[in-house]
Enzyme design. Structure first.
Site, PDB file in Angstrom:
ATOM      1  CG  ASP A  76      -1.680   1.260   1.411  1.00 21.43           C
ATOM      2  OD1 ASP A  76      -2.389   1.644   0.472  1.00 21.43           O
ATOM      3  OD2 ASP A  76      -1.555   1.886   2.483  1.00 21.43           O
ATOM      4  CG  ASP A 110      -1.169   2.227   7.032  1.00 14.52           C
ATOM      5  OD1 ASP A 110      -1.739   2.092   5.929  1.00 14.52           O
ATOM      6  OD2 ASP A 110      -1.073   3.316   7.627  1.00 14.52           O
ATOM      7  CG  ASP A 164      -4.090  -1.149   3.334  1.00 15.68           C
ATOM      8  OD1 ASP A 164      -4.457  -0.890   2.177  1.00 15.68           O
ATOM      9  OD2 ASP A 164      -3.389  -0.386   4.019  1.00 15.68           O
TER      10      ASP A 164
END
Length: 643
Positions: free
Chosen positions: A304, A502, A506
């Site tokens: 990400d 995080d 996600d």
């Protein structure tokens, strides 16, 4: 055993005979009776043939055929090797005790009238304010409300250098305040704190067996039965070939020891536990040996962007209010974003605070994943988000002033009321200083594919990707959570994949990947629950270290298994064809077992922690402090609560 040895030399006569009987009897009672009883109980209650039973049977067989001294040597060396194994593996299992030692028992709680009272840390509740003086450990997770200072976070994140903290910054339980007086508002109780979660993760990791551990246990049980049956067949074969029953029994006892799978069974857990403990000390928590083994096989990493490869600490770089009223525009936008935990929302709130702008009151706020946020201001619906949300609200973003923002490589957040766009802000994020080195280290270690996934616009993603050294084909933008899951699924067709993220968006991708890695998990509950690995530090270098450690552990496991099986093959061959003495078989068997344990324990010294990081978990004065920190004479002990 010493007494029995003295009977051979220098003692002689009746004294030697008495010493021999007494010494050998004590060896058999102390070394064989407890082990034999436990093995018999295990066999009776659980229908499991314990490997220890093989050693006891071999020792008794040696005594029956007139070689009690050899049997005593077997029991003595077996007891010594078992003790060494337990003590060695105990070093790897003491992680929970070390974590418990980090927790301070007391705290200084500040009352609303300004008075300070010492209380037990377990009595602190959310919203309480505690005072931290230099040298004190943080009793619970919280936010600094007053004061500035440096904190040593080595025991939690593995960072070797102190970290500067100021009002609004988060602090974690068991970190050390090096200088300055801080007032911290409690955000989590002791039961929910970072240390509590670390203890839960370590406990879960030690209980969850890796596939190779499960296989070695499965193999060991079945192979033990085969060894016992093989020893009986060997006795029959030796006796049929013309050996007397005593020699046949001696040879079969030798084979029983030589073929025992102790070294094979202990090879995997010795390495796994050592690697898990080394990783935990470096701020990397694996949720079990399975995650460690899978990470070693990963050849594709997906990241990400925001908050993972970048700092996630964005700042507002431009404000465009179409009606010209920037103050009113930011007031409404800040009021809406006050209900969001996204990184861009924090930047907008900070901009309004810096301009002394009071946020408007917005109610009934709801988030729209990978789009933005919607709420009610008075009788009107207001929203803030990306072009995807603007399209959902049927709002046009083709105003010339807005087009110029969209052409930039920075993130654009639009604010609207119903189908009308009120303006927009641009927000810039910066890559983590450690991201470039971490990606380079992963490539050097043989990782074949690295991709970046983000819900941000393509120009923004390309700017960040270029700074990270990623190729255009490795950058994927404008992705919804389901798009990330779909791409992770596609990448699994080419091999093992790890996803690093995080945030809430996600969680699905973290769960879908072969290995989900939560970045900065000391402050991310959702990511921590979905992930298999938690990086407590925001240093991306820890990821490369964890991958290297996992591969090192896999290498150690292969070394142990090859050595254990090779040594066993040599001993069995010697017992079958070369009249291998029982004492030599004992030394080879027990020595091999100890060697594979020691080889696995080498992982405890893996340099996953940076130079200068403390190794003593219960040290109250940080090594990084150049000046001695005075003891807190004002603190008194608060008795532990029962239970």
């Amino acid at each position: 055993m010493v007494l029995a040895t003295l009977a051979l030399w220098p003692l002689d006569g009746s004294l030697a005979a008495s010493a021999s009987v007494t010494g050998l009897s004590l060896v058999y009672l102390a070394g064989g009776l407890p082990v034999g009883w436990r093995a018999a109980v295990t066999l009776w209650q659980e229908r499991v043939l314990d490997i220890d039973l093989l050693m006891v049977v071999a020792a008794v067989a040696a005594a029956v055929v007139g070689a009690p001294f050899e049997g005593a040597v077997l029991l003595t060396l077996f007891s010594i090797s078992t003790t060494l194994e337990e003590r060695a593996l105990g070093r790897a299992r003491r992680a929970i005790e070390a974590l418990m030692e980090l927790r301070p028992e007391t705290a200084l709680r500040k009352a609303p009238d300004g008075s300070v009272t010492e209380v037990a840390a377990v009595d602190l509740g959310v919203g309480d304010v505690v005072v931290l003086r230099p040298g004190a450990r943080v009793p619970v997770d919280g936010l600094i409300v007053s004061g500035r200072g440096s904190l040593d976070e080595a025991n939690i994140t593995g960072e070797s250098m102190p970290v500067a903290r100021e009002p609004g910054a988060q602090v974690f339980e068991a970190t050390v305040n090096l200088d300055g007086v801080l007032e911290v508002a409690v955000t989590k109780t002791v039961e929910e704190s970072t240390i509590a979660r670390m203890i839960a993760l370590v406990t879960e990791a030690q209980a969850a067996r890796a596939p190779s551990e499960r296989f070695s246990a499965w193999f060991g049980q079945r192979y033990t039965v085969a060894v016992m049956a093989g020893a009986v067949l060997a006795f029959a074969a030796f006796y049929w070939l013309g050996r007397d029953w005593e020699e046949a029994l001696y040879r079969s006892a030798t084979l029983l020891v030589a073929a025992s799978p102790c070294a094979i069974v202990i090879s995997v857990p010795a390495a796994i536990l050592s690697a898990l403990s080394a990783a935990a000390r470096g701020g990397v928590l694996f949720k079990g040996g399975g995650a460690l083994e899978t990470l070693a096989a990963v050849d594709t990493f997906a990241f990400d962007k925001t908050g993972t490869l970048t700092t996630g600490k964005a700042t507002v770089t431009a404000v465009v209010a179409l009606d010209g009223d920037e103050q009113g525009f930011l007031s409404l936008l800040a009021g809406l974003e006050a209900h969001s935990e996204h990184h861009s929302a924090a930047a907008i709130r900070q901009e309004a605070e810096d301009r002394d702008i009071e946020p408007s009151i917005v109610v009934n706020v709801a988030a729209r994943p990978s789009a933005g946020i919607v709420g009610e201001w008075g009788d009107e619906q207001v929203w803030a988000g990306n072009p995807r949300l603007a399209a959902q609200m049927k709002a046009a973003i083709d105003h010339p002033a807005l087009k110029s923002l969209a052409a930039d490589t920075q993130t654009v957040i639009y604010l609207g009321r119903g189908a009308q766009v009120l303006g927009a802000v641009t927000i810039a994020d910066q890559i983590r200083p450690t991201s470039v080195r971490a990606l380079a280290a992963l490539r050097q270690s043989g990782v074949a594919t690295i991709v970046m996934m983000t819900g941000d616009r393509l120009p923004v993603a390309q700017r960040i990707g270029a700074e990270l050294g990623l190729k255009p084909t490795e950058i994927h933008a404008d992705m919804l959570p389901e798009d990330k899951v779909r791409m992770v699924s596609e990448l699994t067709a080419d091999g093992k994949i790890a996803f690093v993220g995080d945030g809430v968006n996600d969680a699905a991708a973290l769960a879908r990947a072969d290995v989900g890695i939560a970045m900065g998990a000391a402050g991310s509950d959702v990511a921590l629950q979905a992930a298999d690995v938690a990086l407590l530090s925001e240093d991306m270098g820890r990821l490369a270290d964890a991958h290297r450690l996992a591969r090192h552990a896999a290498t150690i496991i292969r070394q142990n298994l090859v050595f254990a099986m090779g040594a066993m093959a040599i001993l069995v061959t010697g017992g079958l064809f070369f009249e291998l003495p029982l004492p030599l078989a004992v030394i080879g068997h027990e020595g091999g077992t100890v060697l594979v344990v020691l080889n696995g324990l080498r992982l405890l010294r893996d340099p996953i922690r940076r130079d200068g990081t403390k190794t003593a978990p219960n040290t109250s004065v940080p090594a990084s402090s150049s000046q001695p920190i005075p003891r807190e004479a004002y603190r008194r002990k608060v008795p532990r609560r029962a239970g």
